[in-house]
Design a protein around this motif. Structure first.
Motif, mmCIF file in Angstrom:
data_model
loop_
_atom_site.group_PDB
_atom_site.id
_atom_site.type_symbol
_atom_site.label_atom_id
_atom_site.label_comp_id
_atom_site.label_asym_id
_atom_site.label_seq_id
_atom_site.Cartn_x
_atom_site.Cartn_y
_atom_site.Cartn_z
ATOM 1 N N PHE A 67 -0.699 4.539 -5.855
ATOM 2 C CA PHE A 67 0.110 3.970 -6.938
ATOM 3 C C PHE A 67 0.052 4.836 -8.190
ATOM 4 C CE2 PHE A 67 -0.403 -0.079 -4.547
ATOM 5 C CZ PHE A 67 0.941 -0.407 -4.438
ATOM 6 N N ARG A 68 -1.078 5.502 -8.375
ATOM 7 C CA ARG A 68 -1.267 6.303 -9.588
ATOM 8 C C ARG A 68 -0.664 7.704 -9.480
ATOM 9 N NH1 ARG A 68 -7.178 7.617 -12.375
ATOM 10 N NH2 ARG A 68 -6.422 9.117 -13.928
ATOM 11 N N ASN A 69 -0.804 8.351 -8.309
ATOM 12 C CA ASN A 69 -0.504 9.786 -8.216
ATOM 13 C C ASN A 69 0.763 10.149 -7.442
ATOM 14 O OD1 ASN A 69 -2.875 10.384 -9.618
ATOM 15 N ND2 ASN A 69 -4.087 10.568 -7.748
ATOM 16 N N VAL A 70 1.190 9.310 -6.515
ATOM 17 C CA VAL A 70 2.331 9.688 -5.674
ATOM 18 C C VAL A 70 3.632 9.334 -6.391
ATOM 19 C CG1 VAL A 70 3.495 9.353 -3.467
ATOM 20 C CG2 VAL A 70 0.987 9.364 -3.576
ATOM 21 N N PRO A 71 4.507 10.327 -6.605
ATOM 22 C CA PRO A 71 5.758 10.051 -7.322
ATOM 23 C C PRO A 71 6.781 9.369 -6.428
ATOM 24 C CG PRO A 71 5.697 12.339 -6.655
ATOM 25 C CD PRO A 71 4.366 11.745 -6.252
ATOM 26 N N ALA A 72 7.723 8.695 -7.054
ATOM 27 C CA ALA A 72 8.862 8.121 -6.338
ATOM 28 C C ALA A 72 10.026 9.094 -6.459
ATOM 29 C CB ALA A 72 9.237 6.767 -6.936
ATOM 30 N N PHE A 73 10.559 9.512 -5.331
ATOM 31 C CA PHE A 73 11.652 10.465 -5.324
ATOM 32 C C PHE A 73 12.991 9.751 -5.270
ATOM 33 C CE2 PHE A 73 8.016 12.615 -3.441
ATOM 34 C CZ PHE A 73 7.991 13.811 -4.133
ATOM 35 N N LYS A 74 14.012 10.445 -5.717
ATOM 36 C CA LYS A 74 15.366 9.909 -5.625
ATOM 37 C C LYS A 74 15.752 9.744 -4.161
ATOM 38 C CE LYS A 74 18.488 11.543 -8.389
ATOM 39 N NZ LYS A 74 19.479 12.474 -8.995
ATOM 40 N N TRP A 93 -18.234 -1.238 12.332
ATOM 41 C CA TRP A 93 -18.118 -0.432 11.124
ATOM 42 C C TRP A 93 -17.239 0.802 11.307
ATOM 43 C CZ3 TRP A 93 -18.894 -1.501 6.221
ATOM 44 C CH2 TRP A 93 -19.621 -2.658 5.929
ATOM 45 N N ILE A 94 -16.912 1.164 12.546
ATOM 46 C CA ILE A 94 -15.968 2.269 12.709
ATOM 47 C C ILE A 94 -14.570 1.839 12.254
ATOM 48 C CG2 ILE A 94 -17.280 3.325 14.577
ATOM 49 C CD1 ILE A 94 -15.355 2.217 16.583
ATOM 50 N N PHE A 95 -14.341 0.547 12.141
ATOM 51 C CA PHE A 95 -13.084 0.012 11.597
ATOM 52 C C PHE A 95 -13.246 -0.464 10.157
ATOM 53 C CE2 PHE A 95 -13.025 -1.036 16.221
ATOM 54 C CZ PHE A 95 -12.065 -0.116 16.589
ATOM 55 N N LEU A 96 -14.340 -1.157 9.877
ATOM 56 C CA LEU A 96 -14.529 -1.736 8.546
ATOM 57 C C LEU A 96 -14.658 -0.676 7.463
ATOM 58 C CD1 LEU A 96 -17.004 -4.655 9.381
ATOM 59 C CD2 LEU A 96 -14.547 -4.816 8.881
ATOM 60 N N ILE A 97 -15.120 0.531 7.819
ATOM 61 C CA ILE A 97 -15.238 1.593 6.832
ATOM 62 C C ILE A 97 -13.881 1.958 6.238
ATOM 63 C CG2 ILE A 97 -14.988 3.496 8.482
ATOM 64 C CD1 ILE A 97 -17.407 3.389 5.484
ATOM 65 N N ASN A 98 -12.803 1.675 6.982
ATOM 66 C CA ASN A 98 -11.462 1.988 6.491
ATOM 67 C C ASN A 98 -11.032 1.095 5.336
ATOM 68 O OD1 ASN A 98 -10.994 3.998 8.419
ATOM 69 N ND2 ASN A 98 -10.260 2.514 9.916
ATOM 70 N N VAL A 99 -11.651 -0.073 5.205
ATOM 71 C CA VAL A 99 -11.215 -1.017 4.172
ATOM 72 C C VAL A 99 -11.515 -0.489 2.767
ATOM 73 C CG1 VAL A 99 -11.427 -3.355 3.275
ATOM 74 C CG2 VAL A 99 -11.380 -2.966 5.751
ATOM 75 N N PRO A 100 -12.768 -0.149 2.430
ATOM 76 C CA PRO A 100 -12.991 0.410 1.078
ATOM 77 C C PRO A 100 -12.296 1.743 0.861
ATOM 78 C CG PRO A 100 -14.997 0.564 2.420
ATOM 79 C CD PRO A 100 -14.039 -0.306 3.171
ATOM 80 N N TYR A 135 -5.162 2.721 -4.549
ATOM 81 C CA TYR A 135 -5.238 2.884 -6.006
ATOM 82 C C TYR A 135 -4.653 4.233 -6.425
ATOM 83 C CZ TYR A 135 -7.267 4.041 -10.536
ATOM 84 O OH TYR A 135 -7.443 4.466 -11.837
ATOM 85 N N PHE A 136 -5.078 5.281 -5.749
ATOM 86 C CA PHE A 136 -4.599 6.613 -6.121
ATOM 87 C C PHE A 136 -3.142 6.832 -5.707
ATOM 88 C CE2 PHE A 136 -9.188 7.514 -6.406
ATOM 89 C CZ PHE A 136 -9.211 8.116 -7.661
#
Length: 466
Positions: free
Chosen positions: A189-196, A172-179, A186-187
């Motif tokens: 794709f939603r919050n990080v902008p794409a720069f020129k 679980w010290i590795f599996l916790i990284n999955v969720p 998710y965040f």
């Protein structure tokens, strides 16, 4: 030329959600650098293998993390911060799943190496995003949070590992990284902008020379203690230094865009901050090991109880770092750095004198808290000073260089503390109390080296702090 969205002016509604998003990934990969430390015995018991092989569960990750940072930093400028960050996080999450399901020790080591490559791709994009989205006069608070994530993660890895192993199991010290990673994606794709981005001429020669040189240097340092510092170890390290020297010459003459723009080091603050962050990388590693070993072997504490001694460092650093970052808009880099490393000297001396028979183990919470204050004044200050004068178009390259130097400092710190602890234990016939107390002189020396490094930092003109 890619004509993706570019943030030209400070936009708090866009900048802060983007920062919090990338800090989640950054925190995860730094925790994973130390979280396995407390689980080595459990992993060996479950999967088998010699101790030397099992240690590669940690060493393989750190090696794969450190070696490509120069390359992955430049990739952020070439490919884009968002694409590079997302790709790194996806690789890290998939490799974490493979680690948690690994049926053999060799499969676990392979998955850890891939995990380290994902971490290397992700890390430089975090500082690069701050440099691109936050103007210099607003960068202090953002870098304070970045520093808080770095400092807290480095200190809480062993504690998190101990809790997960005791309550669940080592997987679980590795599996916790999955969720957590899926939430991060998710965040992202939603919050990080794409720069020129702009077209770049790829420095293939620099890629090969930097990768070979970094591998030889880091591998040699990592394996030094376990190999008894044999002649071939020094040969590897020397070869790494020679190849990196050739890399530097190549970078000064290449007709392509250099992987490591040498003119970055013409900026006094970038150079001084890079030296200081290498010292801090070594210091954080050098503090934790002797404290944990002293608590477990000399005072009989459990893994979780020993790790709890580091909690004041993490809590105070986490709470104070954003505050100190905001104050950087009014106060000075050099003074903040001196406060940070100066309090570290006090804390390390306190550890040395309190690690004695007859002294309550609870007294160690005091220097732990002092070192938390130290962390709050160091991480954000150094990263802000380093990027103060850097062109935003070079944010990825600068972040890659800065983080490479930090990571090499961590590897050096690990090698130095292992050597010093072994020598102290030999001199004291295996008695952990005097041995670990003497070992704390190394963190004292590193703290003093940090004081010297930050004295070279130049404070910005008052107008730039308004």
């Amino acid at each position: 030329m890619n004509t993706s969205t570019k943030t030209s002016e400070f936009d708090a509604k866009a900048a802060w959600p983007a920062l919090w998003t990338v800090l989640l990934g950054f925190f995860m990969i730094l925790v994973d650098a130390t979280i396995v430390t407390v689980g080595i015995n459990t992993i060996q018991h479950d999967l088998g293998g010699q101790l030397g092989s099992v240690m590669w569960v940690t060493s393989g990750y750190l090696l794969a993390y450190a070696v490509p940072l120069l390359i992955t930093g430049r990739l952020g400028d070439l490919w884009g911060i968002k694409k590079s960050y997302v790709a790194g996080l996806i690789i890290f999450v998939l490799a974490s799943l493979a680690c948690g399901l690994a049926p053999t020790i060799n499969m676990l080591i392979l998955a850890r190496v891939i995990q380290g490559l994902g971490a290397a791709l992700l890390t430089p994009q975090t500082m690069a995003l701050i440099t691109r989205m936050f103007p210099p006069n607003r960068r202090g608070a953002a870098m304070g949070l970045w520093g808080s994530a770095a400092g807290v993660a480095a200190l809480t890895g062993p504690l998190a590992g101990g809790i997960l192993i005791d309550l669940l199991n080592w997987r679980w010290i590795f599996l916790i990284n999955v969720p957590l990673g899926l939430i991060g994606l998710y965040f992202a794709f939603r919050n990080v902008p794409a720069f020129k981005t702009h077209s770049h001429r790829i420095d293939y020669g620099g890629i090969v020379l930097s990768a070979v040189g970094m591998f030889l240097l880091v591998f040699g340092i990592q394996q030094g203690e376990s190999a008894g510092w044999a002649g071939w170890i020094f040969a590897l390290i020397a070869a790494g230094v020679v190849v990196l020297a050739l890399f530097t010459v190549w970078e000064s003459k290449t007709s392509s865009e250099p992987l490591m723009p040498l003119f970055l080091f013409k900026d006094r603050n970038f150079t001084a901050s890079s030296i200081a962050i290498a010292v801090m990388g070594a210091l954080v590693v050098a503090v934790g090991f002797p404290i944990i070993l002293y608590a477990q072997n000399a005072r009989g504490l459990t893994t979780i109880s020993a790790a709890l001694l580091l909690v004041p460092q993490a809590l105070i650093s986490g709470f104070m770092s954003p505050w100190t970052g905001k104050l950087l808009r009014m106060l000075k880099f050099r003074e903040f750095g001196l406060i940070g490393f100066g309090t570290s000297v006090v804390g390390m001396l306190a550890f040395h004198f309190l690690m004695r028979e007859g002294v309550s183990i609870l007294w160690l919470l005091v220097p732990s808290a002092i070192f938390g204050v130290s962390n709050a004044f160091i991480w954000g200050t150094l990263s802000t000073a380093a990027t103060q004068n850097i062109d935003r178009e070079l944010a990825g390259a600068a972040s890659g260089v800065y983080n490479t130097i930090r990571q090499v400092g961590s590897v050096l710190g690990s090698a130095m503390i292992a050597t010093v602890m072994q020598a102290a234990l030999t001199d004291n016939r295996g008695d952990f109390t005097p041995a670990m107390s003497l070992t704390m002189w190394l963190p004292v020396a590193l703290s003093i080296a940090g004081v010297v490094a930050v004295l070279m930092i130049k404070n910005p003109a008052p107008a730039r702090q308004s």
